[in-house]
Design a protein around this motif. Structure first.
Motif, PDB file in Angstrom:
ATOM      1  N   ASP A  45      67.571  18.925   9.706  1.00  0.00           N
ATOM      2  CA  ASP A  45      67.501  20.115  10.553  1.00  0.00           C
ATOM      3  C   ASP A  45      68.866  20.798  10.513  1.00  0.00           C
ATOM      4  OD1 ASP A  45      67.375  22.030  12.540  1.00  0.00           O
ATOM      5  OD2 ASP A  45      66.346  20.718  13.973  1.00  0.00           O
ATOM      6  N   LEU A  46      68.936  21.966   9.912  1.00  0.00           N
ATOM      7  CA  LEU A  46      70.212  22.643   9.657  1.00  0.00           C
ATOM      8  C   LEU A  46      70.551  23.731  10.677  1.00  0.00           C
ATOM      9  CD1 LEU A  46      69.978  22.899   5.773  1.00  0.00           C
ATOM     10  CD2 LEU A  46      71.011  21.104   7.173  1.00  0.00           C
ATOM     11  N   ARG A  47      69.925  23.689  11.841  1.00  0.00           N
ATOM     12  CA  ARG A  47      70.167  24.736  12.847  1.00  0.00           C
ATOM     13  C   ARG A  47      71.618  24.811  13.311  1.00  0.00           C
ATOM     14  NH1 ARG A  47      66.525  21.822  17.136  1.00  0.00           N
ATOM     15  NH2 ARG A  47      67.665  19.857  17.141  1.00  0.00           N
ATOM     16  N   ASP A  48      72.338  23.695  13.285  1.00  0.00           N
ATOM     17  CA  ASP A  48      73.735  23.648  13.734  1.00  0.00           C
ATOM     18  C   ASP A  48      74.705  23.487  12.568  1.00  0.00           C
ATOM     19  OD1 ASP A  48      73.088  23.904  16.479  1.00  0.00           O
ATOM     20  OD2 ASP A  48      72.592  21.771  16.574  1.00  0.00           O
ATOM     21  N   THR A  49      74.261  23.885  11.383  1.00  0.00           N
ATOM     22  CA  THR A  49      75.071  23.789  10.170  1.00  0.00           C
ATOM     23  C   THR A  49      75.286  25.193   9.618  1.00  0.00           C
ATOM     24  OG1 THR A  49      74.039  21.648   9.729  1.00  0.00           O
ATOM     25  CG2 THR A  49      75.219  22.680   7.911  1.00  0.00           C
ATOM     26  N   PRO A  50      76.403  25.820   9.988  1.00  0.00           N
ATOM     27  CA  PRO A  50      76.607  27.208   9.582  1.00  0.00           C
ATOM     28  C   PRO A  50      76.885  27.404   8.095  1.00  0.00           C
ATOM     29  CG  PRO A  50      78.508  26.412  10.809  1.00  0.00           C
ATOM     30  CD  PRO A  50      77.463  25.333  10.858  1.00  0.00           C
ATOM     31  N   PHE A  51      77.410  26.375   7.428  1.00  0.00           N
ATOM     32  CA  PHE A  51      77.814  26.532   6.024  1.00  0.00           C
ATOM     33  C   PHE A  51      77.496  25.273   5.253  1.00  0.00           C
ATOM     34  CE2 PHE A  51      80.952  25.748   2.673  1.00  0.00           C
ATOM     35  CZ  PHE A  51      80.787  26.879   1.901  1.00  0.00           C
ATOM     36  N   VAL A  52      76.968  25.455   4.038  1.00  0.00           N
ATOM     37  CA  VAL A  52      76.771  24.342   3.107  1.00  0.00           C
ATOM     38  C   VAL A  52      77.329  24.761   1.757  1.00  0.00           C
ATOM     39  CG1 VAL A  52      74.739  23.436   4.306  1.00  0.00           C
ATOM     40  CG2 VAL A  52      74.428  25.025   2.430  1.00  0.00           C
ATOM     41  N   ASP A  53      77.929  23.807   1.050  1.00  0.00           N
ATOM     42  CA  ASP A  53      78.368  24.088  -0.316  1.00  0.00           C
ATOM     43  C   ASP A  53      77.612  23.166  -1.255  1.00  0.00           C
ATOM     44  OD1 ASP A  53      79.719  21.616  -0.290  1.00  0.00           O
ATOM     45  OD2 ASP A  53      81.707  22.502  -0.187  1.00  0.00           O
ATOM     46  N   HIS A  79      72.276  29.129   3.538  1.00  0.00           N
ATOM     47  CA  HIS A  79      71.599  27.976   2.933  1.00  0.00           C
ATOM     48  C   HIS A  79      70.617  28.451   1.861  1.00  0.00           C
ATOM     49  CE1 HIS A  79      71.940  26.335   7.308  1.00  0.00           C
ATOM     50  NE2 HIS A  79      73.088  26.175   6.675  1.00  0.00           N
ATOM     51  N   ARG A  80      69.876  29.497   2.192  1.00  0.00           N
ATOM     52  CA  ARG A  80      68.894  30.041   1.252  1.00  0.00           C
ATOM     53  C   ARG A  80      69.562  30.588  -0.011  1.00  0.00           C
ATOM     54  NH1 ARG A  80      63.896  30.386   2.966  1.00  0.00           N
ATOM     55  NH2 ARG A  80      63.477  30.057   5.164  1.00  0.00           N
ATOM     56  N   ARG A  81      70.700  31.265   0.156  1.00  0.00           N
ATOM     57  CA  ARG A  81      71.418  31.787  -1.024  1.00  0.00           C
ATOM     58  C   ARG A  81      71.814  30.650  -1.954  1.00  0.00           C
ATOM     59  NH1 ARG A  81      73.521  35.229   2.832  1.00  0.00           N
ATOM     60  NH2 ARG A  81      75.430  34.036   3.059  1.00  0.00           N
ATOM     61  N   ILE A  85      70.383  30.105  -5.808  1.00  0.00           N
ATOM     62  CA  ILE A  85      71.277  29.969  -6.970  1.00  0.00           C
ATOM     63  C   ILE A  85      71.002  28.660  -7.700  1.00  0.00           C
ATOM     64  CG2 ILE A  85      73.688  29.639  -7.673  1.00  0.00           C
ATOM     65  CD1 ILE A  85      74.392  31.625  -5.357  1.00  0.00           C
ATOM     66  N   ALA A  86      70.844  27.576  -6.920  1.00  0.00           N
ATOM     67  CA  ALA A  86      70.565  26.268  -7.529  1.00  0.00           C
ATOM     68  C   ALA A  86      69.249  26.292  -8.307  1.00  0.00           C
ATOM     69  CB  ALA A  86      70.534  25.187  -6.450  1.00  0.00           C
ATOM     70  N   CYS A  87      68.245  26.990  -7.775  1.00  0.00           N
ATOM     71  CA  CYS A  87      66.958  27.095  -8.473  1.00  0.00           C
ATOM     72  C   CYS A  87      67.111  27.778  -9.823  1.00  0.00           C
ATOM     73  CB  CYS A  87      65.954  27.855  -7.615  1.00  0.00           C
ATOM     74  SG  CYS A  87      65.380  26.944  -6.173  1.00  0.00           S
ATOM     75  N   LYS A  88      67.949  28.805  -9.874  1.00  0.00           N
ATOM     76  CA  LYS A  88      68.164  29.531 -11.123  1.00  0.00           C
ATOM     77  C   LYS A  88      68.984  28.716 -12.124  1.00  0.00           C
ATOM     78  CE  LYS A  88      67.794  34.010  -8.953  1.00  0.00           C
ATOM     79  NZ  LYS A  88      68.475  35.169  -8.414  1.00  0.00           N
ATOM     80  N   LEU A  89      70.007  28.022 -11.624  1.00  0.00           N
ATOM     81  CA  LEU A  89      70.882  27.256 -12.515  1.00  0.00           C
ATOM     82  C   LEU A  89      70.270  25.934 -12.971  1.00  0.00           C
ATOM     83  CD1 LEU A  89      74.347  27.784 -10.778  1.00  0.00           C
ATOM     84  CD2 LEU A  89      73.522  28.827 -12.895  1.00  0.00           C
ATOM     85  N   PHE A  90      69.481  25.328 -12.093  1.00  0.00           N
ATOM     86  CA  PHE A  90      68.907  24.011 -12.368  1.00  0.00           C
ATOM     87  C   PHE A  90      67.402  24.033 -12.109  1.00  0.00           C
ATOM     88  CE2 PHE A  90      73.182  23.487 -10.444  1.00  0.00           C
ATOM     89  CZ  PHE A  90      73.858  23.055 -11.570  1.00  0.00           C
ATOM     90  N   ASP A  96      63.455  24.386  -5.386  1.00  0.00           N
ATOM     91  CA  ASP A  96      62.607  25.387  -4.738  1.00  0.00           C
ATOM     92  C   ASP A  96      61.674  24.774  -3.703  1.00  0.00           C
ATOM     93  OD1 ASP A  96      61.283  24.200  -6.928  1.00  0.00           O
ATOM     94  OD2 ASP A  96      59.910  25.893  -7.096  1.00  0.00           O
ATOM     95  N   ARG A  97      61.404  23.494  -3.787  1.00  0.00           N
ATOM     96  CA  ARG A  97      60.542  22.857  -2.786  1.00  0.00           C
ATOM     97  C   ARG A  97      61.158  22.943  -1.394  1.00  0.00           C
ATOM     98  NH1 ARG A  97      62.454  17.994  -5.475  1.00  0.00           N
ATOM     99  NH2 ARG A  97      63.793  16.825  -4.055  1.00  0.00           N
ATOM    100  N   TYR A  98      62.484  23.031  -1.326  1.00  0.00           N
ATOM    101  CA  TYR A  98      63.146  23.132  -0.017  1.00  0.00           C
ATOM    102  C   TYR A  98      63.047  24.538   0.550  1.00  0.00           C
ATOM    103  CZ  TYR A  98      65.007  18.649  -1.425  1.00  0.00           C
ATOM    104  OH  TYR A  98      65.121  17.342  -1.839  1.00  0.00           O
ATOM    105  N   LEU A  99      62.909  25.529  -0.307  1.00  0.00           N
ATOM    106  CA  LEU A  99      62.769  26.909   0.157  1.00  0.00           C
ATOM    107  C   LEU A  99      61.369  27.196   0.647  1.00  0.00           C
ATOM    108  CD1 LEU A  99      64.701  28.708  -2.690  1.00  0.00           C
ATOM    109  CD2 LEU A  99      65.365  28.623  -0.284  1.00  0.00           C
ATOM    110  N   ASN A 100      60.386  26.511   0.087  1.00  0.00           N
ATOM    111  CA  ASN A 100      58.982  26.804   0.359  1.00  0.00           C
ATOM    112  C   ASN A 100      58.307  25.763   1.229  1.00  0.00           C
ATOM    113  OD1 ASN A 100      59.210  29.069  -1.356  1.00  0.00           O
ATOM    114  ND2 ASN A 100      58.981  27.718  -3.109  1.00  0.00           N
ATOM    115  N   GLY A 101      59.050  24.745   1.684  1.00  0.00           N
ATOM    116  CA  GLY A 101      58.454  23.701   2.495  1.00  0.00           C
ATOM    117  C   GLY A 101      58.031  24.184   3.861  1.00  0.00           C
ATOM    118  N   PRO A 102      57.136  23.444   4.521  1.00  0.00           N
ATOM    119  CA  PRO A 102      56.603  23.883   5.808  1.00  0.00           C
ATOM    120  C   PRO A 102      57.652  24.004   6.910  1.00  0.00           C
ATOM    121  CG  PRO A 102      55.919  21.649   5.310  1.00  0.00           C
ATOM    122  CD  PRO A 102      56.608  22.177   4.088  1.00  0.00           C
ATOM    123  N   GLY A 103      58.736  23.267   6.836  1.00  0.00           N
ATOM    124  CA  GLY A 103      59.764  23.336   7.870  1.00  0.00           C
ATOM    125  C   GLY A 103      60.924  24.239   7.531  1.00  0.00           C
TER     126      GLY A 103
END
Length: 108
Positions: A45-53, A79-81, A85-90, A96-103
């Protein structure tokens, strides 16, 4: 970083508070590996995670024993950006399953 762990039978929700970066990757992985073997689904749950690298991508690719289904919830625009990018590079990494998942709805 603080990580809240909630276990519901065979599922767990991990809620990190703070940035997901290489400084915190070991702590995040340790939390994941400390889950009981009966947990077969993990939701981050990334609601309290403002930045990911790129460390977040490494975290999502962490092999587990037992194998666990992993999902993301409360994705924010940054997070979506990164995932786009990861979907395009890899394309074979199946990020992409993380972008389209139910949660994966966007955080409010």
């Amino acid at each position: 970083m603080n990580i809240t762990t909630e276990i519901y039978g065979t599922a767990a929700t991990l809620t990190p508070r703070g940035d997901i970066d290489f400084q915190h990757l070991d702590l995040l992985r340790a939390t994941l590996h400390q889950l009981p073997p009966t947990v077969v689904h993990v939701a981050w749950d990334l609601r309290d995670t403002p930045f990911v690298d790129v460390a977040a991508l490494h975290l999502l690719s962490t092999p587990g024993s037992p194998q666990r289904a992993t999902s993301l919830a409360n994705l924010q625009p940054q997070h979506r950006r990164l995932l786009n990018i990861a979907c395009k590079l890899f394309p074979d990494a199946d990020f992409d399953r993380y972008l389209n998942g139910p949660g994966a709805q966007q955080a409010v």
